[in-house]
Design a protein around this motif. Sequence first.
Motif, PDB file in Angstrom:
ATOM      1  N   GLY A 261       0.787  -1.214   0.000  1.00  0.00           N
ATOM      2  CA  GLY A 261       0.000   0.000   0.000  1.00  0.00           C
ATOM      3  C   GLY A 261       0.825   1.273   0.000  1.00  0.00           C
ATOM      4  N   ALA A 262       2.144   1.169  -0.183  1.00  0.00           N
ATOM      5  CA  ALA A 262       2.990   2.350  -0.162  1.00  0.00           C
ATOM      6  C   ALA A 262       2.793   3.191  -1.417  1.00  0.00           C
ATOM      7  CB  ALA A 262       4.451   1.952  -0.023  1.00  0.00           C
ATOM      8  N   PHE A 263       2.377   2.564  -2.511  1.00  0.00           N
ATOM      9  CA  PHE A 263       2.176   3.276  -3.766  1.00  0.00           C
ATOM     10  C   PHE A 263       0.738   3.128  -4.217  1.00  0.00           C
ATOM     11  CE2 PHE A 263       6.705   2.111  -4.104  1.00  0.00           C
ATOM     12  CZ  PHE A 263       7.238   3.359  -4.340  1.00  0.00           C
ATOM     13  N   ASP A 264       0.203   4.196  -4.787  1.00  0.00           N
ATOM     14  CA  ASP A 264      -1.056   4.083  -5.508  1.00  0.00           C
ATOM     15  C   ASP A 264      -0.714   3.477  -6.855  1.00  0.00           C
ATOM     16  OD1 ASP A 264      -2.506   5.266  -3.458  1.00  0.00           O
ATOM     17  OD2 ASP A 264      -2.301   7.282  -4.301  1.00  0.00           O
ATOM     18  N   THR A 265      -1.599   2.675  -7.378  1.00  0.00           N
ATOM     19  CA  THR A 265      -1.344   2.045  -8.676  1.00  0.00           C
ATOM     20  C   THR A 265      -2.461   2.365  -9.646  1.00  0.00           C
ATOM     21  OG1 THR A 265      -2.417  -0.022  -8.004  1.00  0.00           O
ATOM     22  CG2 THR A 265      -0.035   0.128  -7.662  1.00  0.00           C
ATOM     23  N   VAL A 266      -2.144   2.219 -10.906  1.00  0.00           N
ATOM     24  CA  VAL A 266      -3.116   2.365 -11.977  1.00  0.00           C
ATOM     25  C   VAL A 266      -2.934   1.158 -12.896  1.00  0.00           C
ATOM     26  CG1 VAL A 266      -1.582   3.783 -13.403  1.00  0.00           C
ATOM     27  CG2 VAL A 266      -4.031   3.923 -13.734  1.00  0.00           C
ATOM     28  N   THR A 267      -4.049   0.596 -13.365  1.00  0.00           N
ATOM     29  CA  THR A 267      -4.003  -0.550 -14.271  1.00  0.00           C
ATOM     30  C   THR A 267      -4.127  -0.045 -15.699  1.00  0.00           C
ATOM     31  OG1 THR A 267      -5.042  -1.924 -12.593  1.00  0.00           O
ATOM     32  CG2 THR A 267      -5.050  -2.765 -14.835  1.00  0.00           C
ATOM     33  N   VAL A 268      -3.234  -0.501 -16.543  1.00  0.00           N
ATOM     34  CA  VAL A 268      -3.220  -0.085 -17.946  1.00  0.00           C
ATOM     35  C   VAL A 268      -4.384  -0.765 -18.663  1.00  0.00           C
ATOM     36  CG1 VAL A 268      -1.875  -0.079 -20.079  1.00  0.00           C
ATOM     37  CG2 VAL A 268      -0.712   0.158 -17.874  1.00  0.00           C
ATOM     38  N   GLN A 269      -5.186   0.046 -19.350  1.00  0.00           N
ATOM     39  CA  GLN A 269      -6.311  -0.467 -20.130  1.00  0.00           C
ATOM     40  C   GLN A 269      -5.876  -0.654 -21.587  1.00  0.00           C
ATOM     41  OE1 GLN A 269      -9.171  -1.239 -18.497  1.00  0.00           O
ATOM     42  NE2 GLN A 269      -8.123  -0.499 -16.659  1.00  0.00           N
TER      43      GLN A 269
ATOM     44  N   SER B 295       8.435   5.980 -15.827  1.00  0.00           N
ATOM     45  CA  SER B 295       9.463   5.082 -16.357  1.00  0.00           C
ATOM     46  C   SER B 295      10.522   4.761 -15.308  1.00  0.00           C
ATOM     47  CB  SER B 295      10.123   5.700 -17.590  1.00  0.00           C
ATOM     48  OG  SER B 295       9.182   5.843 -18.626  1.00  0.00           O
ATOM     49  N   ARG B 296      10.972   5.775 -14.557  1.00  0.00           N
ATOM     50  CA  ARG B 296      11.980   5.545 -13.506  1.00  0.00           C
ATOM     51  C   ARG B 296      11.437   4.651 -12.405  1.00  0.00           C
ATOM     52  NH1 ARG B 296      13.007  10.929 -14.133  1.00  0.00           N
ATOM     53  NH2 ARG B 296      11.718  11.444 -12.340  1.00  0.00           N
ATOM     54  N   LEU B 297      10.243   4.955 -11.918  1.00  0.00           N
ATOM     55  CA  LEU B 297       9.673   4.234 -10.790  1.00  0.00           C
ATOM     56  C   LEU B 297       9.352   2.785 -11.133  1.00  0.00           C
ATOM     57  CD1 LEU B 297       8.604   4.245  -7.890  1.00  0.00           C
ATOM     58  CD2 LEU B 297       6.426   5.041  -8.790  1.00  0.00           C
ATOM     59  N   ASN B 298       8.856   2.553 -12.341  1.00  0.00           N
ATOM     60  CA  ASN B 298       8.415   1.209 -12.719  1.00  0.00           C
ATOM     61  C   ASN B 298       9.445   0.435 -13.524  1.00  0.00           C
ATOM     62  OD1 ASN B 298       5.498   1.078 -11.756  1.00  0.00           O
ATOM     63  ND2 ASN B 298       5.564   3.045 -12.813  1.00  0.00           N
ATOM     64  N   GLY B 299      10.601   1.036 -13.775  1.00  0.00           N
ATOM     65  CA  GLY B 299      11.664   0.336 -14.495  1.00  0.00           C
ATOM     66  C   GLY B 299      11.311   0.060 -15.942  1.00  0.00           C
ATOM     67  N   LEU B 300      10.687   1.007 -16.592  1.00  0.00           N
ATOM     68  CA  LEU B 300      10.294   0.839 -17.996  1.00  0.00           C
ATOM     69  C   LEU B 300      11.404   1.400 -18.878  1.00  0.00           C
ATOM     70  CD1 LEU B 300       6.604   2.067 -17.650  1.00  0.00           C
ATOM     71  CD2 LEU B 300       7.421  -0.291 -17.639  1.00  0.00           C
ATOM     72  N   ASP B 301      12.121   0.526 -19.554  1.00  0.00           N
ATOM     73  CA  ASP B 301      13.224   0.979 -20.399  1.00  0.00           C
ATOM     74  C   ASP B 301      12.737   1.659 -21.662  1.00  0.00           C
ATOM     75  OD1 ASP B 301      15.137   0.052 -18.636  1.00  0.00           O
ATOM     76  OD2 ASP B 301      15.187  -1.928 -19.549  1.00  0.00           O
ATOM     77  N   ALA B 302      11.834   1.015 -22.375  1.00  0.00           N
ATOM     78  CA  ALA B 302      11.395   1.556 -23.656  1.00  0.00           C
ATOM     79  C   ALA B 302      10.134   2.405 -23.531  1.00  0.00           C
ATOM     80  CB  ALA B 302      11.139   0.416 -24.639  1.00  0.00           C
ATOM     81  N   GLY B 303       9.555   2.462 -22.337  1.00  0.00           N
ATOM     82  CA  GLY B 303       8.342   3.252 -22.155  1.00  0.00           C
ATOM     83  C   GLY B 303       7.104   2.564 -22.689  1.00  0.00           C
ATOM     84  N   LEU B 304       7.194   1.256 -22.944  1.00  0.00           N
ATOM     85  CA  LEU B 304       6.055   0.511 -23.461  1.00  0.00           C
ATOM     86  C   LEU B 304       5.315  -0.167 -22.319  1.00  0.00           C
ATOM     87  CD1 LEU B 304       7.771  -1.164 -26.540  1.00  0.00           C
ATOM     88  CD2 LEU B 304       6.343   0.886 -26.509  1.00  0.00           C
TER      89      LEU B 304
ATOM     90  N   GLN C 138      -1.312  -4.397 -17.141  1.00  0.00           N
ATOM     91  CA  GLN C 138      -0.113  -4.130 -16.341  1.00  0.00           C
ATOM     92  C   GLN C 138      -0.448  -3.096 -15.271  1.00  0.00           C
ATOM     93  OE1 GLN C 138       3.138  -2.835 -18.777  1.00  0.00           O
ATOM     94  NE2 GLN C 138       4.555  -2.649 -17.061  1.00  0.00           N
ATOM     95  N   GLU C 139       0.052  -3.319 -14.054  1.00  0.00           N
ATOM     96  CA  GLU C 139      -0.149  -2.345 -12.980  1.00  0.00           C
ATOM     97  C   GLU C 139       1.092  -1.483 -12.857  1.00  0.00           C
ATOM     98  OE1 GLU C 139      -1.512  -3.428  -9.186  1.00  0.00           O
ATOM     99  OE2 GLU C 139      -3.285  -4.459  -9.941  1.00  0.00           O
ATOM    100  N   LEU C 140       0.876  -0.177 -12.815  1.00  0.00           N
ATOM    101  CA  LEU C 140       1.988   0.769 -12.687  1.00  0.00           C
ATOM    102  C   LEU C 140       1.852   1.526 -11.376  1.00  0.00           C
ATOM    103  CD1 LEU C 140       1.966   2.344 -16.267  1.00  0.00           C
ATOM    104  CD2 LEU C 140       3.486   0.585 -15.395  1.00  0.00           C
ATOM    105  N   ALA C 141       2.953   1.677 -10.693  1.00  0.00           N
ATOM    106  CA  ALA C 141       2.975   2.482  -9.480  1.00  0.00           C
ATOM    107  C   ALA C 141       2.986   3.953  -9.883  1.00  0.00           C
ATOM    108  CB  ALA C 141       4.202   2.152  -8.641  1.00  0.00           C
ATOM    109  N   ILE C 142       2.206   4.743  -9.198  1.00  0.00           N
ATOM    110  CA  ILE C 142       2.126   6.177  -9.476  1.00  0.00           C
ATOM    111  C   ILE C 142       3.168   6.868  -8.610  1.00  0.00           C
ATOM    112  CG2 ILE C 142       0.671   8.227  -9.393  1.00  0.00           C
ATOM    113  CD1 ILE C 142      -1.746   6.370  -9.702  1.00  0.00           C
ATOM    114  N   PRO C 143       4.010   7.712  -9.198  1.00  0.00           N
ATOM    115  CA  PRO C 143       4.997   8.455  -8.405  1.00  0.00           C
ATOM    116  C   PRO C 143       4.321   9.274  -7.325  1.00  0.00           C
ATOM    117  CG  PRO C 143       5.486   8.653 -10.740  1.00  0.00           C
ATOM    118  CD  PRO C 143       4.154   7.971 -10.635  1.00  0.00           C
ATOM    119  N   ALA C 144       4.945   9.365  -6.168  1.00  0.00           N
ATOM    120  CA  ALA C 144       4.333  10.009  -4.987  1.00  0.00           C
ATOM    121  C   ALA C 144       3.929  11.451  -5.266  1.00  0.00           C
ATOM    122  CB  ALA C 144       5.297   9.943  -3.816  1.00  0.00           C
ATOM    123  N   GLU C 145       4.726  12.171  -6.061  1.00  0.00           N
ATOM    124  CA  GLU C 145       4.393  13.580  -6.290  1.00  0.00           C
ATOM    125  C   GLU C 145       3.146  13.770  -7.145  1.00  0.00           C
ATOM    126  OE1 GLU C 145       7.831  12.711  -9.224  1.00  0.00           O
ATOM    127  OE2 GLU C 145       7.370  12.237  -7.173  1.00  0.00           O
ATOM    128  N   TYR C 146       2.685  12.705  -7.807  1.00  0.00           N
ATOM    129  CA  TYR C 146       1.491  12.802  -8.646  1.00  0.00           C
ATOM    130  C   TYR C 146       0.313  12.020  -8.082  1.00  0.00           C
ATOM    131  CZ  TYR C 146       5.070  14.461 -11.802  1.00  0.00           C
ATOM    132  OH  TYR C 146       6.108  15.145 -12.347  1.00  0.00           O
TER     133      TYR C 146
END
Length: 121
Positions: A63-71, A97-106, A111-119
Amino acid sequence: MSAITISTGTMTGAAAATRLRLTARGRRVLATLAALPAVVALSVAMISGGSALATRADGAPSGAFDTVTVQAGDSLWAIAERVAPAADPRDVVAAFSRLNGLDAGLVSAGQELAIPAEYAD
């Protein structure tokens, strides 16, 4: 008067002091024994060093990060505009990309992505 005799103190035969001589094999054995603690310490450090790597599952409390599921049809740009409409989408995509380790941005659907704390809300 009595005569005093002084001895020179030289030893002969078996009583003579022997000198320690190391052969080439003995020097190799001695060098190996001297280097053994360093080799063991280095091996332990190399083996246990891998446990210091952090993963999101192990390093972050639940629960440390809010997440969003890619549609289906979503892109990082669209998610960035939806999550932080007031921020520059380029900055938000870079943070994703930094937080989720996405190299190519794809990203892919589901897929669940963690939302950066500042956003995060």
